[in-house]
Design a protein around this motif. Structure first.
Motif, PDB file in Angstrom:
ATOM      1  N   TRP A 156       0.827  -1.209   0.000  1.00  0.00           N
ATOM      2  CA  TRP A 156       0.000   0.000   0.000  1.00  0.00           C
ATOM      3  C   TRP A 156       0.855   1.250   0.000  1.00  0.00           C
ATOM      4  N   TYR A 159       2.093   1.781  -3.518  1.00  0.00           N
ATOM      5  CA  TYR A 159       1.006   1.594  -4.487  1.00  0.00           C
ATOM      6  C   TYR A 159       1.181   2.485  -5.718  1.00  0.00           C
ATOM      7  N   ARG A 160       1.719   3.700  -5.508  1.00  0.00           N
ATOM      8  CA  ARG A 160       1.956   4.625  -6.633  1.00  0.00           C
ATOM      9  C   ARG A 160       3.465   4.690  -6.892  1.00  0.00           C
TER      10      ARG A 160
END
Length: 217
Positions: A156, A159-160
């Protein structure tokens, strides 16, 4: 673009031999490229047809431009080109001695003038756009921070991918991750959102903020 691609596909399919045509159809039914993103803004492109007409006819363009803060003003420009970036369209135009970029979804009431537009002889749309976007990227605000995170939340946290500056194992169950944010407030919200599975290493002001907020809660 999609309509043009579909039309090109039909022409290509008609020109292919029967055997190859069947192979091409096999691939087409198993591979699809959709250029839209999941958070498509659905921007208004009602002005696009008028902008294209002004470009093709080589005439000046008048419109009302709405800024990000909601204010608006009238503009008269020399249209030079249209650029599609991801799911957004931009008008590149000359105004005075400068070249400017306008977001098409913010253009209101466009009108084509009867006066000829001026186009610099050596203007190159692709070169201008590359220079303009590089300049914008260099001046974007940023705030870097480094964390210790558990392997449980690592997917998480990363995530980017464009946000991740560095990532390396710290011990058996944690990773040291450096991330880029647009502002300190964004980094603070991110850090608080992962509770005890994330520890702020640096900068010190972000670490102090998280500790103070936790105590306040």
């Amino acid at each position: 673009i999609k309509e043009a691609a579909d039309a090109a596909w039909l022409k290509l399919r008609a020109a292919l031999p029967v055997g190859v045509r069947e192979q091409a159809e096999f691939v087409r039914q198993r591979l699809l490229i959709d250029s839209r993103n999941w958070r498509d803004s659905g921007e208004s492109l009602t002005s696009l047809a008028v902008l294209l007409e002004a470009l093709w006819s080589g005439l000046r363009l008048k419109f009302v431009y709405e800024k990000a803060d909601g204010s608006s003003s009238e503009r008269e420009v020399h249209p030079l080109g249209l650029v599609a970036r991801a799911n957004r369209w931009y008008l590149v135009a000359g105004k005075g001695d400068e070249h400017r970029t306008y977001r098409v979804s913010r253009i209101r009431s466009p009108e084509i003038s009867t006066e000829r537009a001026e186009r610099p002889a050596k203007f190159d749309l692709a070169a201008y756009w590359e220079t303009s976007t590089n300049r914008l990227r260099e001046h974007l605000p940023y705030y870097n921070a480094t964390f210790l995170v558990t392997e449980h939340i690592l997917p998480w946290v990363c995530y980017r991918p464009w946000r991740v500056l560095a990532q390396e194992p710290a011990d058996d169950h944690r990773y040291r991750v450096s991330l880029r944010f647009d502002a300190p407030e964004e980094a603070g919200q991110f850090a608080l959102g992962h509770g005890g599975e994330l520890e702020v290493l640096e900068p010190q002001d972000l670490r102090d903020y998280v500790i103070a907020t936790a105590r306040a809660v």
